[in-house]
Design a protein around this motif. Sequence first.
Motif, PDB file in Angstrom:
ATOM      1  N   ASN A   9       0.955  -1.083   0.032  1.00 46.50           N
ATOM      2  CA  ASN A   9       0.243  -0.017   0.098  1.00 46.50           C
ATOM      3  C   ASN A   9       0.823   1.388  -0.014  1.00 46.50           C
ATOM      4  N   PRO A  10       1.970   1.417   0.893  1.00 43.98           N
ATOM      5  CA  PRO A  10       2.919   2.520   0.605  1.00 43.98           C
ATOM      6  C   PRO A  10       3.363   2.692  -0.783  1.00 43.98           C
ATOM      7  N   LEU A  11       3.578   1.457  -1.270  1.00 45.61           N
ATOM      8  CA  LEU A  11       4.302   1.713  -2.583  1.00 45.61           C
ATOM      9  C   LEU A  11       3.419   2.172  -3.492  1.00 45.61           C
ATOM     10  N   ALA A  12       1.919   1.721  -3.755  1.00 42.43           N
ATOM     11  CA  ALA A  12       1.155   2.376  -4.413  1.00 42.43           C
ATOM     12  C   ALA A  12       0.730   3.838  -4.034  1.00 42.43           C
ATOM     13  N   ARG A  13       0.890   4.166  -2.765  1.00 46.92           N
ATOM     14  CA  ARG A  13       0.502   5.760  -2.652  1.00 46.92           C
ATOM     15  C   ARG A  13       1.869   6.569  -3.210  1.00 46.92           C
ATOM     16  N   THR A  14       2.908   5.901  -2.866  1.00 47.61           N
ATOM     17  CA  THR A  14       4.144   6.648  -3.489  1.00 47.61           C
ATOM     18  C   THR A  14       4.174   6.759  -5.166  1.00 47.61           C
ATOM     19  N   ALA A  15       3.473   5.881  -5.733  1.00 48.45           N
ATOM     20  CA  ALA A  15       3.294   5.756  -7.272  1.00 48.45           C
ATOM     21  C   ALA A  15       2.325   6.767  -7.582  1.00 48.45           C
ATOM     22  N   GLN A  16       1.049   6.780  -6.764  1.00 52.19           N
ATOM     23  CA  GLN A  16       0.200   7.760  -7.008  1.00 52.19           C
ATOM     24  C   GLN A  16       0.696   9.390  -6.872  1.00 52.19           C
ATOM     25  N   GLU A  17       1.005   9.497  -5.868  1.00 50.64           N
ATOM     26  CA  GLU A  17       1.602  10.851  -5.498  1.00 50.64           C
ATOM     27  C   GLU A  17       2.710  11.195  -6.765  1.00 50.64           C
ATOM     28  N   LEU A  18       3.627  10.521  -7.020  1.00 50.11           N
ATOM     29  CA  LEU A  18       4.604  10.823  -8.044  1.00 50.11           C
ATOM     30  C   LEU A  18       3.769  11.059  -9.449  1.00 50.11           C
ATOM     31  N   GLY A  19       2.911  10.067  -9.803  1.00 52.77           N
ATOM     32  CA  GLY A  19       2.238  10.309 -11.026  1.00 52.77           C
ATOM     33  C   GLY A  19       1.608  11.626 -11.049  1.00 52.77           C
ATOM     34  N   GLN A  20       1.157  12.260  -9.997  1.00 47.87           N
ATOM     35  CA  GLN A  20       0.459  13.433 -10.162  1.00 47.87           C
ATOM     36  C   GLN A  20       1.439  14.699 -10.679  1.00 47.87           C
ATOM     37  N   LEU A  21       2.743  14.409 -10.411  1.00 48.01           N
ATOM     38  CA  LEU A  21       3.685  15.235 -11.031  1.00 48.01           C
ATOM     39  C   LEU A  21       3.850  15.271 -12.661  1.00 48.01           C
ATOM     40  N   ALA A  22       3.251  14.132 -12.992  1.00 50.36           N
ATOM     41  CA  ALA A  22       3.383  14.159 -14.381  1.00 50.36           C
ATOM     42  C   ALA A  22       2.298  14.593 -15.200  1.00 50.36           C
ATOM     43  N   LEU A  23       1.197  15.229 -14.552  1.00 51.69           N
ATOM     44  CA  LEU A  23       0.044  15.729 -15.337  1.00 51.69           C
ATOM     45  C   LEU A  23       0.326  16.751 -15.980  1.00 51.69           C
ATOM     46  N   GLY A  24      -0.171  16.910 -17.419  1.00 52.66           N
ATOM     47  CA  GLY A  24       0.133  17.974 -18.115  1.00 52.66           C
ATOM     48  C   GLY A  24       1.373  17.735 -18.983  1.00 52.66           C
ATOM     49  N   MET A  25       2.239  16.764 -18.523  1.00 55.04           N
ATOM     50  CA  MET A  25       3.317  16.769 -19.435  1.00 55.04           C
ATOM     51  C   MET A  25       3.205  15.775 -20.692  1.00 55.04           C
ATOM     52  N   ASN A  26       4.172  15.717 -21.658  1.00 59.27           N
ATOM     53  CA  ASN A  26       3.937  15.132 -22.906  1.00 59.27           C
ATOM     54  C   ASN A  26       4.479  13.540 -22.487  1.00 59.27           C
ATOM     55  N   VAL A  27       3.380  12.864 -23.049  1.00 63.03           N
ATOM     56  CA  VAL A  27       3.610  11.184 -22.641  1.00 63.03           C
ATOM     57  C   VAL A  27       4.801  10.783 -23.421  1.00 63.03           C
ATOM     58  N   ARG A  80      10.486  11.351 -15.887  1.00 61.98           N
ATOM     59  CA  ARG A  80      11.380  10.575 -14.757  1.00 61.98           C
ATOM     60  C   ARG A  80      12.198  11.634 -13.993  1.00 61.98           C
ATOM     61  N   ALA A  81      12.621  12.564 -14.577  1.00 61.55           N
ATOM     62  CA  ALA A  81      13.619  13.511 -13.980  1.00 61.55           C
ATOM     63  C   ALA A  81      12.733  14.365 -13.018  1.00 61.55           C
ATOM     64  N   ARG A  82      11.521  14.637 -13.222  1.00 57.33           N
ATOM     65  CA  ARG A  82      10.620  15.250 -12.269  1.00 57.33           C
ATOM     66  C   ARG A  82      10.562  14.521 -11.166  1.00 57.33           C
ATOM     67  N   MET A  83      10.198  13.119 -11.361  1.00 59.64           N
ATOM     68  CA  MET A  83       9.663  12.235 -10.366  1.00 59.64           C
ATOM     69  C   MET A  83      10.856  11.887  -9.341  1.00 59.64           C
ATOM     70  N   GLU A  84      12.158  11.826 -10.167  1.00 65.63           N
ATOM     71  CA  GLU A  84      13.324  11.513  -9.486  1.00 65.63           C
ATOM     72  C   GLU A  84      13.860  12.719  -8.468  1.00 65.63           C
ATOM     73  N   ARG A  85      13.549  13.928  -9.058  1.00 71.39           N
ATOM     74  CA  ARG A  85      14.150  15.051  -8.292  1.00 71.39           C
ATOM     75  C   ARG A  85      12.977  15.166  -6.899  1.00 71.39           C
ATOM     76  N   ALA A  86      11.758  15.139  -7.051  1.00 71.83           N
ATOM     77  CA  ALA A  86      10.859  15.359  -6.184  1.00 71.83           C
ATOM     78  C   ALA A  86      11.233  14.153  -4.940  1.00 71.83           C
ATOM     79  N   GLY A  87      11.277  12.769  -5.562  1.00 71.58           N
ATOM     80  CA  GLY A  87      11.539  11.895  -4.430  1.00 71.58           C
ATOM     81  C   GLY A  87      13.091  11.563  -3.942  1.00 71.58           C
TER      82      GLY A  87
END
Length: 364
Positions: free
Chosen positions: A57-75, A82-89
């Motif tokens: 469950n903590p792993l899933a919550r981590t993925a969900q929180e990191l995923g919100q950082l990708a909103l609006g970015m080009n797929v 990845r760089a944005r998520m890695e910097r945040a975490g």
Amino acid sequence: MKISRVTVEVLETPVELTYVAAGNAVGSNWHVLCRVDTDDDVQGIGFAVATRPTLVNPLARTAQELGQLALGMNVMEIEAVRARMERAGGWVGPGGMLSMAISTIDIALWDAIGKTLGQPLYRLLGGHRDRVRAYASDALWYSMPLEALARSASHHVARGYRRLKLRLGHEARPEDEVARVRAVREAVGAEVQIMVDATESWNVAQAVATGRALQEAGIVWLEDPVSHQNVAGLAHLAQVLDIPVAAGEHLYGLDPFQKTFDARGVDIAIIDLARVGGITPWMKVAAMAEARGIPVAGHVIAEVHVHLLAAVPNGYLVEYMPRSEPIFQNRLALQDEHLLAPQSPGLGVDLDEAAVERFRVEKF
């Protein structure tokens, strides 16, 4: 092609046979399933699989929180995402849960790209071939009695597999480990290749003695004989044994692989898709291995690994382990000892939404 939504679910899927692996009883498989939606109405999926619920469950919550950082970015701009998520975490990384959480998003991004472009993943990544030689490793556990082990091995052979991997490391004496190999050999005949996984359970002296006994018994692959942290021990075994030493599934990111390769600690590199951080770093490790003449294999998750191993010139063997089959509508096809890479766009596997609903235990 902007990312419009990222959602994460936790699924618990049953196993047909409860077993013990690496010291843990396994009665279910736990999936962290990530969906990435774009404003073009494309949905990519990615997932990680665990054999026990601890920290899922903590792993899933981590993925969900990191995923919100990708909103609006080009797929299509995976390295930027990845760089944005890695910097945040970064304060809890690199590696560990950060790497595993990012992996679920990374896989989903690549699936979405394949669907957007109308191409199967293996072709996007290089398309060296469209199939990979496979081995079976399910229901060949060290917790099984010899008779049940032999029956399970025969079942795999009847389905068309000619390479089998047994789990060892539970017996005190080398000859008792050899007895498990011989029981399978008697059941499947001389033409089937037998591989073994010691699940990091031996010290170096045990591994030398048992490895020599096992190579005399005719095995063709010795996996994880000692701890992945004992790089010098792995290198010693690779030097003194005649059979190839395979390892790497416990390594996170690029740097540990580079150090292991530089120490000549493996003959075959096993890359775990979740621990390495997803498809993007997986491909980089495969290239590092290719530059050193090292073949690569994947750790479980055949639905993704069949694509990755088909894409690269040094892709060696794909492991058939049906942990995720209950959540998909379609299964990988086996033909002449090879698993075929799906030809549909992206991963080429479709979720069984009724099964996902049935097995869901949490949604974020």
